[in-house]
Write a protein that holds these residues in place. Sequence first.
Motif, PDB file in Angstrom:
ATOM      1  N   SER A   1     -17.829  58.767  37.452  1.00 56.89           N
ATOM      2  CA  SER A   1     -17.576  57.891  38.598  1.00 56.89           C
ATOM      3  C   SER A   1     -17.745  56.427  38.231  1.00 56.89           C
ATOM      4  O   SER A   1     -17.174  55.537  38.871  1.00 56.89           O
ATOM      5  N   GLN A   2     -18.523  56.152  37.180  1.00 56.35           N
ATOM      6  CA  GLN A   2     -18.707  54.780  36.719  1.00 56.35           C
ATOM      7  C   GLN A   2     -17.519  54.307  35.882  1.00 56.35           C
ATOM      8  O   GLN A   2     -17.436  53.137  35.539  1.00 56.35           O
ATOM      9  N   ALA A   3     -16.630  55.241  35.536  1.00 59.21           N
ATOM     10  CA  ALA A   3     -15.482  54.901  34.703  1.00 59.21           C
ATOM     11  C   ALA A   3     -14.200  55.054  35.504  1.00 59.21           C
ATOM     12  O   ALA A   3     -13.259  55.727  35.100  1.00 59.21           O
ATOM     13  N   ASP A   4     -14.171  54.461  36.692  1.00 63.16           N
ATOM     14  CA  ASP A   4     -13.001  54.550  37.570  1.00 63.16           C
ATOM     15  C   ASP A   4     -11.875  53.704  36.996  1.00 63.16           C
ATOM     16  O   ASP A   4     -11.905  52.477  37.086  1.00 63.16           O
ATOM     17  N   THR A   5     -10.889  54.353  36.415  1.00 66.00           N
ATOM     18  CA  THR A   5      -9.793  53.590  35.792  1.00 66.00           C
ATOM     19  C   THR A   5      -8.894  52.950  36.832  1.00 66.00           C
ATOM     20  O   THR A   5      -8.141  52.028  36.511  1.00 66.00           O
ATOM     21  N   PHE A   6      -8.950  53.420  38.089  1.00 64.68           N
ATOM     22  CA  PHE A   6      -8.143  52.792  39.134  1.00 64.68           C
ATOM     23  C   PHE A   6      -8.559  51.339  39.331  1.00 64.68           C
ATOM     24  O   PHE A   6      -7.709  50.454  39.475  1.00 64.68           O
ATOM     25  N   VAL A   7      -9.862  51.096  39.334  1.00 70.20           N
ATOM     26  CA  VAL A   7     -10.348  49.719  39.487  1.00 70.20           C
ATOM     27  C   VAL A   7      -9.849  48.854  38.339  1.00 70.20           C
ATOM     28  O   VAL A   7      -9.407  47.718  38.530  1.00 70.20           O
ATOM     29  N   GLY A   8      -9.893  49.414  37.126  1.00 71.43           N
ATOM     30  CA  GLY A   8      -9.386  48.665  35.981  1.00 71.43           C
ATOM     31  C   GLY A   8      -7.903  48.393  36.097  1.00 71.43           C
ATOM     32  O   GLY A   8      -7.429  47.295  35.759  1.00 71.43           O
ATOM     33  N   TRP A   9      -7.152  49.385  36.597  1.00 72.18           N
ATOM     34  CA  TRP A   9      -5.713  49.186  36.775  1.00 72.18           C
ATOM     35  C   TRP A   9      -5.430  48.096  37.818  1.00 72.18           C
ATOM     36  O   TRP A   9      -4.547  47.254  37.631  1.00 72.18           O
ATOM     37  N   VAL A  10      -6.178  48.100  38.909  1.00 82.34           N
ATOM     38  CA  VAL A  10      -5.995  47.067  39.943  1.00 82.34           C
ATOM     39  C   VAL A  10      -6.262  45.690  39.357  1.00 82.34           C
ATOM     40  O   VAL A  10      -5.498  44.739  39.598  1.00 82.34           O
ATOM     41  N   ASN A  11      -7.338  45.564  38.593  1.00 84.28           N
ATOM     42  CA  ASN A  11      -7.653  44.264  37.995  1.00 84.28           C
ATOM     43  C   ASN A  11      -6.559  43.807  37.036  1.00 84.28           C
ATOM     44  O   ASN A  11      -6.188  42.625  37.012  1.00 84.28           O
ATOM     45  N   SER A  12      -6.034  44.739  36.247  1.00 84.23           N
ATOM     46  CA  SER A  12      -4.964  44.362  35.319  1.00 84.23           C
ATOM     47  C   SER A  12      -3.692  43.998  36.072  1.00 84.23           C
ATOM     48  O   SER A  12      -2.949  43.102  35.655  1.00 84.23           O
ATOM     49  N   ALA A  13      -3.433  44.670  37.201  1.00 92.42           N
ATOM     50  CA  ALA A  13      -2.263  44.335  38.011  1.00 92.42           C
ATOM     51  C   ALA A  13      -2.395  42.933  38.591  1.00 92.42           C
ATOM     52  O   ALA A  13      -1.436  42.154  38.614  1.00 92.42           O
ATOM     53  N   LYS A  14      -3.596  42.591  39.051  1.00 94.03           N
ATOM     54  CA  LYS A  14      -3.824  41.237  39.566  1.00 94.03           C
ATOM     55  C   LYS A  14      -3.612  40.198  38.464  1.00 94.03           C
ATOM     56  O   LYS A  14      -3.019  39.134  38.697  1.00 94.03           O
ATOM     57  N   GLN A  15      -4.097  40.501  37.266  1.00 96.54           N
ATOM     58  CA  GLN A  15      -3.909  39.578  36.151  1.00 96.54           C
ATOM     59  C   GLN A  15      -2.428  39.399  35.840  1.00 96.54           C
ATOM     60  O   GLN A  15      -1.979  38.297  35.512  1.00 96.54           O
ATOM     61  N   ALA A  16      -1.656  40.486  35.946  1.00 97.53           N
ATOM     62  CA  ALA A  16      -0.219  40.393  35.694  1.00 97.53           C
ATOM     63  C   ALA A  16       0.451  39.500  36.723  1.00 97.53           C
ATOM     64  O   ALA A  16       1.332  38.692  36.383  1.00 97.53           O
ATOM     65  N   PHE A  17       0.041  39.614  37.988  1.00 98.71           N
ATOM     66  CA  PHE A  17       0.601  38.744  39.021  1.00 98.71           C
ATOM     67  C   PHE A  17       0.247  37.280  38.733  1.00 98.71           C
ATOM     68  O   PHE A  17       1.075  36.376  38.919  1.00 98.71           O
ATOM     69  N   ARG A  18      -0.998  37.037  38.283  1.00 95.08           N
ATOM     70  CA  ARG A  18      -1.398  35.658  37.980  1.00 95.08           C
ATOM     71  C   ARG A  18      -0.581  35.102  36.821  1.00 95.08           C
ATOM     72  O   ARG A  18      -0.144  33.938  36.848  1.00 95.08           O
ATOM     73  N   LYS A  19      -0.383  35.911  35.780  1.00 90.53           N
ATOM     74  CA  LYS A  19       0.400  35.451  34.631  1.00 90.53           C
ATOM     75  C   LYS A  19       1.829  35.140  35.042  1.00 90.53           C
ATOM     76  O   LYS A  19       2.420  34.159  34.578  1.00 90.53           O
ATOM     77  N   GLU A  20       2.387  35.961  35.930  1.00 92.11           N
ATOM     78  CA  GLU A  20       3.742  35.720  36.410  1.00 92.11           C
ATOM     79  C   GLU A  20       3.800  34.393  37.166  1.00 92.11           C
ATOM     80  O   GLU A  20       4.740  33.614  37.005  1.00 92.11           O
ATOM     81  N   ALA A  21       2.780  34.148  38.009  1.00 94.49           N
ATOM     82  CA  ALA A  21       2.742  32.893  38.752  1.00 94.49           C
ATOM     83  C   ALA A  21       2.599  31.699  37.805  1.00 94.49           C
ATOM     84  O   ALA A  21       3.258  30.662  37.983  1.00 94.49           O
ATOM     85  N   ASP A  22       1.749  31.826  36.788  1.00 93.95           N
ATOM     86  CA  ASP A  22       1.562  30.734  35.835  1.00 93.95           C
ATOM     87  C   ASP A  22       2.844  30.458  35.067  1.00 93.95           C
ATOM     88  O   ASP A  22       3.188  29.312  34.781  1.00 93.95           O
ATOM     89  N   ALA A  23       3.556  31.529  34.688  1.00100.93           N
ATOM     90  CA  ALA A  23       4.802  31.356  33.956  1.00100.93           C
ATOM     91  C   ALA A  23       5.838  30.650  34.813  1.00100.93           C
ATOM     92  O   ALA A  23       6.574  29.762  34.329  1.00100.93           O
ATOM     93  N   LYS A  24       5.909  30.994  36.101  1.00 94.40           N
ATOM     94  CA  LYS A  24       6.838  30.318  37.002  1.00 94.40           C
ATOM     95  C   LYS A  24       6.485  28.839  37.151  1.00 94.40           C
ATOM     96  O   LYS A  24       7.348  27.966  37.176  1.00 94.40           O
ATOM     97  N   ALA A  25       5.178  28.570  37.259  1.00 90.65           N
ATOM     98  CA  ALA A  25       4.736  27.182  37.424  1.00 90.65           C
ATOM     99  C   ALA A  25       5.068  26.356  36.180  1.00 90.65           C
ATOM    100  O   ALA A  25       5.415  25.172  36.273  1.00 90.65           O
TER     101      ALA A  25
END
Length: 399
Positions: free
Chosen positions: A373-397
């Motif tokens: 339960s301490q190794a919930d990969t869903f949380v890690g996936w959500v964090n990586s998805a957020k990072q991908a959205f940020r990178k996309e926004a930075d690239a657009k900027a």
Amino acid sequence: QKAPATDQLTARLVQARLFDLQGDKNRALAVYKAVARAPLDGIATPAKLGAIGLEMDKGALSPDQAAQQLEQLKWRWRGDGTELAVIRKLADIYLKQGRYREALDALRGAGKRLSGIPGATEIQADQSNAFRALFLEGAADGLQPVQALALFYDFRELTPIGADGDEMVRRLSRRLIDVDLLDQAAELLQHQVDERLDGVAKAQVATNLATVYLMDRQPEKALQAIWGSRTTLLPAAMNSERRALEARALMDLGRFDHALEVLDRDQSNPAREVRADIFWKQQKWAEAAPIYEARLGDRYKTAGTALTPGEESWLIRAGVGYSLAGDRAGLQRLSGRYGPFVAGARSAAAIRVALDDNLSGVAGTGDFANLSSQADTFVGWVNSAKQAFRKEADAKAAT
């Protein structure tokens, strides 16, 4: 000449404007103030407007003081170009102060009432430029995401048609995602998919929409977004991303075999991560553990840098998987490579237990329930998805 008082005052107003244009600001201000005292509002109002502008330039009036006077002035004379000029000046002050709602309210009110007079097109242009500055050029980034969303909805009729309008929506949705306002972000993206886009552009936004739905644990809607935006000739990377999202949604619905069929032979990182999670949910420890270890790659070679939360989750699951599969060799290899990371890890105790070779082949599934339960990969996936959205926004900027 014995001209009427109205004509004399009008001539003085023109004279003040000439002084202003010639750079003689002091004489212009003196004449403006004299004319502004006249009892004729049609002449006194533009004179007062001219005086306010010059006093602001000289620093004699603060923006707040000027705005207060302009608020009073806009009710003094209404219905022509003078009122438009007053409102444009007032809106400009509000925009520079970051009072965006007041500025847009003032411009919208004037635009609706005075649409038929000369200068009305300039009011419309001011509204469009202000909205563009807010949601395309980053002026609204200083607002709280909820405030920015409310402002966007209240003035959404100003959203331009075409690529700029679509980019406004995507920028705002990324900010909402970043603070977990997922329902609101999904609503914005869903409108883009349903009403404004087609082809590859629709597929890209639908992919983002599916990601948001999965982050919000709504796999059925994620599947609808993917299936409803299928089209030919998509870039290979986008196809791979969409397959991984579809498989993850099917996995969340318990349709494991269907999810694996969707992934087929795709060996991209997103596909491998979903495949490992599917095997994990099926309790196929021997298949899942090597994939989690492979996701870590050569990370063991940089022991001086702490593992990320996502990497810690993969490591714990790899260790637990090898233990439950009775793979002593795999567990010893993992322990030898990642033992140096334990001391500086966030989940040091969990990693230490996961890498303990003494448990290999002995512990059962229930013994590792709390550890997993301490190794919930869903949380890690959500964090990586957020990072991908940020990178996309930075690239657009950057472009």
